[in-house]
Write a protein that holds these residues in place. Structure first.
Motif, PDB file in Angstrom:
ATOM      1  N   LYS A 107     -14.805  -5.951   8.911  1.00 21.79           N
ATOM      2  CA  LYS A 107     -13.958  -5.052   9.336  1.00 21.79           C
ATOM      3  C   LYS A 107     -13.118  -4.550  10.255  1.00 21.79           C
ATOM      4  CE  LYS A 107     -14.089  -2.687   4.726  1.00 21.79           C
ATOM      5  NZ  LYS A 107     -14.558  -0.570   4.132  1.00 21.79           N
ATOM      6  N   THR A 319      -3.293  -9.510  11.110  1.00 14.41           N
ATOM      7  CA  THR A 319      -3.442  -9.064   9.405  1.00 14.41           C
ATOM      8  C   THR A 319      -5.036  -8.501   9.496  1.00 14.41           C
ATOM      9  OG1 THR A 319      -1.017  -9.577   8.877  1.00 14.41           O
ATOM     10  CG2 THR A 319      -2.953  -9.221   6.980  1.00 14.41           C
ATOM     11  N   THR A 322      -6.151  -5.979  12.151  1.00 16.66           N
ATOM     12  CA  THR A 322      -5.329  -4.801  11.772  1.00 16.66           C
ATOM     13  C   THR A 322      -4.739  -4.611  12.953  1.00 16.66           C
ATOM     14  OG1 THR A 322      -7.631  -4.307  10.835  1.00 16.66           O
ATOM     15  CG2 THR A 322      -5.540  -2.807  10.143  1.00 16.66           C
TER      16      THR A 322
ATOM     17  N   ARG B 329      -7.666   1.298  -3.032  1.00 14.15           N
ATOM     18  CA  ARG B 329      -8.599   2.197  -2.464  1.00 14.15           C
ATOM     19  C   ARG B 329      -8.467   3.690  -3.648  1.00 14.15           C
ATOM     20  NH1 ARG B 329     -13.127   1.152  -1.203  1.00 14.15           N
ATOM     21  NH2 ARG B 329     -12.215   0.596   0.602  1.00 14.15           N
ATOM     22  N   MET B 361      -5.845  -8.858   3.140  1.00 16.58           N
ATOM     23  CA  MET B 361      -4.791  -8.773   3.336  1.00 16.58           C
ATOM     24  C   MET B 361      -3.764  -7.367   3.464  1.00 16.58           C
ATOM     25  SD  MET B 361      -6.131 -11.299   5.833  1.00 16.58           S
ATOM     26  CE  MET B 361      -4.360 -12.268   6.874  1.00 16.58           C
ATOM     27  N   VAL B 362      -3.683  -7.461   1.977  1.00 19.03           N
ATOM     28  CA  VAL B 362      -2.881  -5.434   1.645  1.00 19.03           C
ATOM     29  C   VAL B 362      -3.895  -4.798   2.167  1.00 19.03           C
ATOM     30  CG1 VAL B 362      -1.824  -5.157   0.096  1.00 19.03           C
ATOM     31  CG2 VAL B 362      -1.358  -7.721   0.096  1.00 19.03           C
ATOM     32  N   ARG B 364      -5.407  -4.656   4.745  1.00 18.07           N
ATOM     33  CA  ARG B 364      -5.082  -4.253   5.890  1.00 18.07           C
ATOM     34  C   ARG B 364      -3.560  -3.907   5.980  1.00 18.07           C
ATOM     35  NH1 ARG B 364      -9.824  -6.162   5.296  1.00 18.07           N
ATOM     36  NH2 ARG B 364     -11.364  -5.683   6.525  1.00 18.07           N
ATOM     37  N   HIS B 365      -2.671  -4.606   5.945  1.00 20.09           N
ATOM     38  CA  HIS B 365      -1.387  -3.646   6.021  1.00 20.09           C
ATOM     39  C   HIS B 365      -1.365  -2.136   5.310  1.00 20.09           C
ATOM     40  CE1 HIS B 365       0.367  -7.408   7.559  1.00 20.09           C
ATOM     41  NE2 HIS B 365      -0.312  -7.894   6.598  1.00 20.09           N
ATOM     42  N   ALA B 367      -4.236  -0.042   5.659  1.00 19.49           N
ATOM     43  CA  ALA B 367      -4.663   0.536   6.348  1.00 19.49           C
ATOM     44  C   ALA B 367      -3.930   0.918   7.695  1.00 19.49           C
ATOM     45  CB  ALA B 367      -5.985   0.139   7.030  1.00 19.49           C
ATOM     46  N   MET B 368      -2.567  -0.047   8.641  1.00 20.97           N
ATOM     47  CA  MET B 368      -1.963  -0.109   9.385  1.00 20.97           C
ATOM     48  C   MET B 368      -1.765   1.369   9.228  1.00 20.97           C
ATOM     49  SD  MET B 368      -0.486  -3.544   9.941  1.00 20.97           S
ATOM     50  CE  MET B 368      -1.192  -5.441   9.762  1.00 20.97           C
ATOM     51  N   ASP B 372      -7.981   3.519   8.377  1.00 22.90           N
ATOM     52  CA  ASP B 372      -8.874   2.416   7.907  1.00 22.90           C
ATOM     53  C   ASP B 372      -9.353   2.706   6.857  1.00 22.90           C
ATOM     54  OD1 ASP B 372      -8.883   1.069  10.303  1.00 22.90           O
ATOM     55  OD2 ASP B 372     -10.840   1.458  11.076  1.00 22.90           O
ATOM     56  N   LYS B 375      -8.980  -0.152   3.894  1.00 25.55           N
ATOM     57  CA  LYS B 375      -9.741  -1.194   4.195  1.00 25.55           C
ATOM     58  C   LYS B 375     -10.719  -2.078   3.074  1.00 25.55           C
ATOM     59  CE  LYS B 375      -9.279  -2.170   8.475  1.00 25.55           C
ATOM     60  NZ  LYS B 375      -9.912  -2.635  10.264  1.00 25.55           N
ATOM     61  N   LEU B 376     -10.175  -3.033   2.355  1.00 25.31           N
ATOM     62  CA  LEU B 376     -11.212  -3.361   1.703  1.00 25.31           C
ATOM     63  C   LEU B 376     -12.179  -4.125   1.888  1.00 25.31           C
ATOM     64  CD1 LEU B 376      -8.749  -4.658  -1.527  1.00 25.31           C
ATOM     65  CD2 LEU B 376     -10.510  -2.617  -0.984  1.00 25.31           C
ATOM     66  N   SER B 377     -13.780  -4.772   1.897  1.00 26.11           N
ATOM     67  CA  SER B 377     -14.448  -5.287   2.647  1.00 26.11           C
ATOM     68  C   SER B 377     -14.506  -6.552   1.145  1.00 26.11           C
ATOM     69  CB  SER B 377     -15.932  -4.742   2.521  1.00 26.11           C
ATOM     70  OG  SER B 377     -16.180  -4.571   1.251  1.00 26.11           O
ATOM     71  N   GLU B 380     -15.868  -5.805  -1.757  1.00 27.37           N
ATOM     72  CA  GLU B 380     -15.329  -5.117  -2.546  1.00 27.37           C
ATOM     73  C   GLU B 380     -14.106  -6.450  -3.215  1.00 27.37           C
ATOM     74  OE1 GLU B 380     -14.587  -0.506  -1.491  1.00 27.37           O
ATOM     75  OE2 GLU B 380     -14.069  -2.130  -0.086  1.00 27.37           O
TER      76      GLU B 380
END
Lengths: 476, 476
Positions: A107, A319, A322, B329, B361-362, B364-365, B367-368, B372, B375-377, B380
């Motif tokens: 992450k 991406t 981030t 989340r 990826m989504v 993280r978008h 999260a932008m 944070d 964010k999925l790990s 996850e």
């Protein structure tokens, strides 16, 4: 290092079958029944756009004779059903040394990613055996993905960087090969000792690459300050002078991430912005490749445009870490030349096709908030992957399209046909399923969205066969 | 239809080697030297977490004897170096009928995509030969991607939908098979004639699937109103009654796209929100799968949670069609069960591994802009792809993990080893390169980010071998 695949000596060859390339950023030129004659120099000598659909090696003699006596003995490679020729990909930003970390970043974001994953790996290239193992694989792997030209960042090590250039020449991949410079804010165990060391070692790599390929026909050196935060002002200026003196290209990073940008503001308080830091050092020129450019201001876009510097768009990396969404449409509207970079290993994949796919996806994320104008089309991202990239590395007259006088940097693409498919063999032809009713544009879209290296059946650089899939053995 | 691959009769089998599965949404259970005994019923009978690393077919007799006499004659399949067993994937939302359009959507968004690409293709399934060709390929292809369970949307056609169920049983894929219902706002050439027709034809498919598999061990019917805008209120209510009467599962779409949501507000002015439309029709229950849920309000999340309905997250499709970013989340925080859907062909890929990658990826978008926490790990998204999906389709006690009493729905994953790699064979082992120094978590991450169906060497459902790669031939 494993031996390169056997390559027959260069022979005049006529490539017969459908070919597709970007006529412009919005238009694919699709020729369903073409033939492209390639001379022993690797140069495209003629293009015939209307050959008999059923032409094959057996009945091609008369047709060949019409091309002139010099083509009578030419070899012919005929595309099988569902196959087409496409220009090779240009990867305008890839850290060859980071390849073993592809997919490993957790992450993290840029600055902690560098410390945790990147610097320890790059430092290990002091060992030439490690460098050889990784670089041999990177070049083989990227060729398999259809990358005919790559702008490589290596490490700070002269010997390892020179080895990368050697491997590119041996395997026949077109490349810009750059020794990384970093004289500050890097770990004690991995940095240039001084400005003088950075310049001296950069010179050594430039000299090696130029000695290897005096006319720069395949490999060329590229001055590579890692990015502004890891170079002192004297270092950047010295590299700027080297850039001017040697005429070697320059590549670096710009405005990738908020934390990095804050550092640049703090470290270079006298510069108006990030782009100006490079400009003031003499590093922002028509021969400069700037990777990322996620957060450029309007003033910076204007400066980049004025200096004719180029941008490498790295969507997967931006991406994954981030960093943000670079706006290709905005860069284009500002008149800036843009290509695609995989940015391994900030980017998880060494495939330019995957980078093109991610460029589509990122453009849609931009469109979600800024409107449909931001969306990139299939045609546009394939342009970025080929002709856009060619312009970024200054080779737009040689590669990226199929035109007489350009060079044969190409891939043979083949998609799986359901009609031909046997259940037991599913997957051998790659993940694309063509049902037979698709238009050409739809076939290309299917390749873009689901294709992979299985669909890249063979790859040529400058007319030389540099990679082929096992099923091509009998056709070479 | 091509014949399924030869499957030996079910035999007691011990799978020896590393195994990995989600212990929880944040934790992978990695057992480097394990053995899993699977009975002829397909049920996991024992799990040994500490077998000798060098165990193989030859010296395993004594070890097997310790497991009890009933295991003495058991077959053993031993993972080779770099291979590991992983639970099969669950695709909680896939339109089997749209598969030929995978990757074909241009710049469209949901509503014009339906009219331009989807309805004409789905309508063609009135022809059973078309249905057979497509469905045979979809099932073979998704099995090759490691999908052991799929929640399929078919078309409005009874015969074609029943054929899909037949093919799933024949090929051994676990599936929910749904005939699509749509009695309004659909093209004249492709819609249910009346509410009665929708219910009658849904009943016919439910009856066929239940007759095919009376105990629902492999396939089960699912009532499938396309989405609220294409069903009248009487139709939704009638399907709600059928849902209650038959106990069959229900699957549909919710809050995918702004235009669709505006239509729902206009068409159902008396409902508080989109989720309430389904709730008031009796279609929001613990046996309901809601695809997308991109734009659910807090009130809707609470309602979905209260009704214990499930959500299928379809990241590739949501980005490709510019629908938006579903927030996993947020859904989890609301206590909602979430799985992954490929959503072919809004989603371009039939691979759940690709859906997991896009879920990263989504996130993280998201999260932008939202921080944070979104964010999925790696852990996850692999949970979403297996146990999360199993909960979505109500099979969490049977599949998604390796536990005694659960069923052997599994894949053997193998990654390419650079040490073993021959240049000429690059690509045969898939696009992942393992250099040998990677930790287990890093190997799994490499698979997630760059893996594909080449890394899925073999696939089992309920203990039956349902797919294998050619190189596995000699090991079966």
């Amino acid at each position: 290092m494993p031996p390169p695949p056997p390559t027959p000596p260069l022979q005049q060859t006529i490539y017969v079958g459908p070919f597709v390339f970007s006529e412009s950023s919005t238009e694919l030129d699709v020729c369903p029944h073409g033939a492209i004659g390639v001379a022993t120099t690797g140069t495209i000598s003629f293009i015939d756009r209307d050959v008999p659909a059923e032409l094959n090696n057996a009945d091609g003699a008369r047709w060949k004779a019409e091309k002139g006596t010099e083509w009578e003995d030419a070899r012919m490679l005929v595309a099988e059903e569902g196959e087409f020729f496409f220009p090779g990909f240009v990867d305008t930003h890839i850290h060859a040394s980071q390849y073993p970390n592809a997919g490993i970043f957790g992450k993290s974001t840029l600055m902690d990613w560098l410390d945790t994953y990147t610097f320890p790996l790059e430092a290990s290239f002091a060992d030439l055996a490690t460098a050889r193992r990784v670089y041999a694989r990177v070049v083989a792997r990227t060729l398999a993905h259809g990358t005919t030209t790559a702008a490589y960042h290596a490490t700070i090590h002269v010997a390892a960087t020179n080895l990368l250039a050697d491997i590119c020449v041996e395997r026949g991949q077109r490349a810009l090969v750059g020794r990384v410079c970093m004289d500050t804010l890097s770990p004690e165990y991995y940095r240039d000792e001084s400005v003088e060391a950075a310049v001296r070692d950069s010179r050594a790599c430039i000299a090696h690459v130029r000695q290897l390929d005096p006319r720069g026909e395949l490999v060329t050196p590229v001055i590579t300050p890692r990015f502004a935060p890891s170079c002192t002002t004297p270092c950047l200026r010295a590299l700027g002078e080297l850039h001017q003196e040697t005429g070697a290209w320059c590549q670096t990073h710009i405005s990738e991430n908020a934390g990095e940008m804050a550092m640049v503001r703090e470290l270079f308080p006298d510069s108006a912005d990030y782009a100006s830091v490079y400009d003031e050092a003499g590093l922002l020129t028509p021969k400069t490749i700037l990777a990322h450019a996620v957060h450029l201001s309007e003033a910076e876009r204007k400066l980049v445009k004025r200096r004719k510097a180029k941008v490498s768009h790295c969507p997967a990396s931006n991406t994954a870490l981030t960093s943000g969404c670079a706006r290709v449409r905005e860069l284009w509207d500002a008149g800036i030349t843009v290509g695609l970079g995989t940015d391994v290993s900030g980017g998880y994949s060494a495939s330019v096709l995957e980078a093109a796919r991610q460029a589509i996806m990122v453009s849609r994320h931009v469109a979600m908030t800024e409107g449909d104008g931001a969306k990139l089309s299939t045609e546009e991202v394939l342009y970025l992957a080929t002709r856009g990239g060619a312009k970024v590395v200054g080779l737009e007259d040689k590669i990226g399209a199929f035109k007489v006088g350009m060079q044969w940097d190409a891939q043979l693409v083949g998609l799986g046909e359901v009609a031909k498919g046997e259940e037991g063999k599913i997957g051998e032809d790659g993940p694309v399923d063509v049902f037979g009713w698709e238009q050409w544009e739809e076939r290309v879209a299917k390749w873009l969205y689901n294709g992979d290296d299985r669909n890249t059946k063979a790859v040529w650089v400058k007319g030389r066969l540099v990679h082929y899939r096992p099923e091509m053995e009998h056709r070479n």
